[in-house]
Design a protein around this motif. Structure first.
Motif, PDB file in Angstrom:
ATOM      1  N   GLU A  35      -7.768  -0.955  20.516  1.00  0.00           N
ATOM      2  CA  GLU A  35      -9.171  -0.602  20.247  1.00  0.00           C
ATOM      3  C   GLU A  35      -9.403  -0.589  18.743  1.00  0.00           C
ATOM      4  O   GLU A  35      -8.632   0.003  18.000  1.00  0.00           O
ATOM      5  N   THR A  36     -10.480  -1.237  18.295  1.00  0.00           N
ATOM      6  CA  THR A  36     -10.770  -1.298  16.870  1.00  0.00           C
ATOM      7  C   THR A  36     -12.086  -0.619  16.515  1.00  0.00           C
ATOM      8  O   THR A  36     -12.541  -0.714  15.380  1.00  0.00           O
ATOM      9  N   GLN A  37     -12.689   0.081  17.463  1.00  0.00           N
ATOM     10  CA  GLN A  37     -13.928   0.814  17.190  1.00  0.00           C
ATOM     11  C   GLN A  37     -13.644   2.308  17.189  1.00  0.00           C
ATOM     12  O   GLN A  37     -13.346   2.887  18.234  1.00  0.00           O
ATOM     13  N   ARG A  38     -13.760   2.903  16.026  1.00  0.00           N
ATOM     14  CA  ARG A  38     -13.489   4.333  15.881  1.00  0.00           C
ATOM     15  C   ARG A  38     -14.465   5.173  16.695  1.00  0.00           C
ATOM     16  O   ARG A  38     -14.141   6.254  17.159  1.00  0.00           O
ATOM     17  N   GLY A  39     -15.680   4.659  16.887  1.00  0.00           N
ATOM     18  CA  GLY A  39     -16.707   5.393  17.616  1.00  0.00           C
ATOM     19  C   GLY A  39     -16.688   5.178  19.120  1.00  0.00           C
ATOM     20  O   GLY A  39     -17.581   5.637  19.825  1.00  0.00           O
ATOM     21  N   LYS A  40     -15.664   4.498  19.639  1.00  0.00           N
ATOM     22  CA  LYS A  40     -15.569   4.265  21.082  1.00  0.00           C
ATOM     23  C   LYS A  40     -15.646   5.587  21.814  1.00  0.00           C
ATOM     24  O   LYS A  40     -14.974   6.546  21.469  1.00  0.00           O
ATOM     25  N   LYS A  41     -16.489   5.632  22.837  1.00  0.00           N
ATOM     26  CA  LYS A  41     -16.654   6.856  23.620  1.00  0.00           C
ATOM     27  C   LYS A  41     -15.566   6.936  24.680  1.00  0.00           C
ATOM     28  O   LYS A  41     -15.378   6.023  25.464  1.00  0.00           O
ATOM     29  N   LEU A  42     -14.838   8.054  24.658  1.00  0.00           N
ATOM     30  CA  LEU A  42     -13.794   8.293  25.635  1.00  0.00           C
ATOM     31  C   LEU A  42     -14.309   9.278  26.673  1.00  0.00           C
ATOM     32  O   LEU A  42     -14.965  10.268  26.335  1.00  0.00           O
ATOM     33  N   VAL A  43     -14.002   9.001  27.927  1.00  0.00           N
ATOM     34  CA  VAL A  43     -14.439   9.869  29.015  1.00  0.00           C
ATOM     35  C   VAL A  43     -13.217  10.365  29.776  1.00  0.00           C
ATOM     36  O   VAL A  43     -12.093   9.911  29.543  1.00  0.00           O
ATOM     37  N   SER A  44     -13.448  11.278  30.689  1.00  0.00           N
ATOM     38  CA  SER A  44     -12.364  11.839  31.487  1.00  0.00           C
ATOM     39  C   SER A  44     -11.564  10.729  32.157  1.00  0.00           C
ATOM     40  O   SER A  44     -12.129   9.792  32.721  1.00  0.00           O
ATOM     41  N   GLY A  45     -10.245  10.816  32.041  1.00  0.00           N
ATOM     42  CA  GLY A  45      -9.363   9.821  32.638  1.00  0.00           C
ATOM     43  C   GLY A  45      -8.843   8.795  31.645  1.00  0.00           C
ATOM     44  O   GLY A  45      -7.884   8.080  31.949  1.00  0.00           O
ATOM     45  N   ASP A  46      -9.457   8.717  30.466  1.00  0.00           N
ATOM     46  CA  ASP A  46      -8.991   7.772  29.455  1.00  0.00           C
ATOM     47  C   ASP A  46      -7.663   8.236  28.857  1.00  0.00           C
ATOM     48  O   ASP A  46      -7.390   9.435  28.762  1.00  0.00           O
ATOM     49  N   LYS A  47      -6.844   7.263  28.445  1.00  0.00           N
ATOM     50  CA  LYS A  47      -5.545   7.556  27.839  1.00  0.00           C
ATOM     51  C   LYS A  47      -5.458   6.811  26.517  1.00  0.00           C
ATOM     52  O   LYS A  47      -5.689   5.600  26.467  1.00  0.00           O
ATOM     53  N   VAL A  48      -5.134   7.529  25.455  1.00  0.00           N
ATOM     54  CA  VAL A  48      -5.036   6.965  24.110  1.00  0.00           C
ATOM     55  C   VAL A  48      -3.579   7.002  23.669  1.00  0.00           C
ATOM     56  O   VAL A  48      -2.893   8.005  23.871  1.00  0.00           O
ATOM     57  N   GLU A  49      -3.122   5.918  23.052  1.00  0.00           N
ATOM     58  CA  GLU A  49      -1.762   5.863  22.525  1.00  0.00           C
ATOM     59  C   GLU A  49      -1.810   5.524  21.042  1.00  0.00           C
ATOM     60  O   GLU A  49      -2.516   4.606  20.638  1.00  0.00           O
ATOM     61  N   TYR A  50      -1.052   6.303  20.254  1.00  0.00           N
ATOM     62  CA  TYR A  50      -0.973   6.057  18.812  1.00  0.00           C
ATOM     63  C   TYR A  50       0.319   6.633  18.262  1.00  0.00           C
ATOM     64  O   TYR A  50       0.643   7.806  18.506  1.00  0.00           O
ATOM     65  N   ASP A  51       1.065   5.827  17.545  1.00  0.00           N
ATOM     66  CA  ASP A  51       2.262   6.278  16.823  1.00  0.00           C
ATOM     67  C   ASP A  51       3.223   7.045  17.726  1.00  0.00           C
ATOM     68  O   ASP A  51       3.749   8.087  17.357  1.00  0.00           O
ATOM     69  N   GLY A  52       3.423   6.547  18.946  1.00  0.00           N
ATOM     70  CA  GLY A  52       4.363   7.184  19.883  1.00  0.00           C
ATOM     71  C   GLY A  52       3.805   8.396  20.590  1.00  0.00           C
ATOM     72  O   GLY A  52       4.506   9.030  21.384  1.00  0.00           O
ATOM     73  N   GLU A  53       2.560   8.745  20.317  1.00  0.00           N
ATOM     74  CA  GLU A  53       1.913   9.902  20.939  1.00  0.00           C
ATOM     75  C   GLU A  53       0.926   9.420  21.990  1.00  0.00           C
ATOM     76  O   GLU A  53       0.325   8.358  21.853  1.00  0.00           O
ATOM     77  N   THR A  54       0.752  10.230  23.042  1.00  0.00           N
ATOM     78  CA  THR A  54      -0.209   9.923  24.084  1.00  0.00           C
ATOM     79  C   THR A  54      -1.209  11.069  24.170  1.00  0.00           C
ATOM     80  O   THR A  54      -0.830  12.229  24.144  1.00  0.00           O
ATOM     81  N   ILE A  55      -2.481  10.700  24.257  1.00  0.00           N
ATOM     82  CA  ILE A  55      -3.557  11.687  24.393  1.00  0.00           C
ATOM     83  C   ILE A  55      -4.279  11.382  25.697  1.00  0.00           C
ATOM     84  O   ILE A  55      -4.710  10.255  25.926  1.00  0.00           O
ATOM     85  N   VAL A  56      -4.396  12.392  26.553  1.00  0.00           N
ATOM     86  CA  VAL A  56      -5.103  12.231  27.819  1.00  0.00           C
ATOM     87  C   VAL A  56      -6.412  13.006  27.731  1.00  0.00           C
ATOM     88  O   VAL A  56      -6.443  14.161  27.315  1.00  0.00           O
ATOM     89  N   ILE A  57      -7.500  12.343  28.129  1.00  0.00           N
ATOM     90  CA  ILE A  57      -8.818  12.963  28.108  1.00  0.00           C
ATOM     91  C   ILE A  57      -9.124  13.507  29.500  1.00  0.00           C
ATOM     92  O   ILE A  57      -9.012  12.781  30.491  1.00  0.00           O
ATOM     93  N   GLU A  58      -9.488  14.783  29.561  1.00  0.00           N
ATOM     94  CA  GLU A  58      -9.825  15.413  30.848  1.00  0.00           C
ATOM     95  C   GLU A  58     -11.226  15.970  30.809  1.00  0.00           C
ATOM     96  O   GLU A  58     -11.707  16.360  29.794  1.00  0.00           O
TER      97      GLU A  58
END
Length: 68
Positions: free
Chosen positions: A45-68
């Motif tokens: 993803e190259t858009q910093r303003g991308k809207k994340l909703v429940s169920g989305d999963k973000v990966e960065y630098d070996g870290e995982t972020i789950v949106i609930e």
């Protein structure tokens, strides 16, 4: 793994990276996203303003972020 619970309908990608503590500032988030280092649901993803909703999963630098 980090979990972010939504207070509204969505959170923007840059805000999520900061809230999870995987970047220190909005500027760091901006460069990480612009440089193609962040994946949302497995896609770069190259858009910093991308809207994340429940169920989305973000990966960065070996870290995982789950949106609930």
């Amino acid at each position: 793994m980090h979990t972010i619970r939504l207070k509204d309908d969505y959170i923007k990608l840059g805000q999520a990276l900061k809230a999870a503590g995987v970047v220190e500032s909005g500027v760091d988030a901006k460069f990480a996203v612009q440089d193609g280092l962040v994946k949302v649901n497995g896609q770069t993803e190259t858009q910093r303003g991308k809207k994340l909703v429940s169920g989305d999963k973000v990966e960065y630098d070996g870290e995982t972020i789950v949106i609930e």
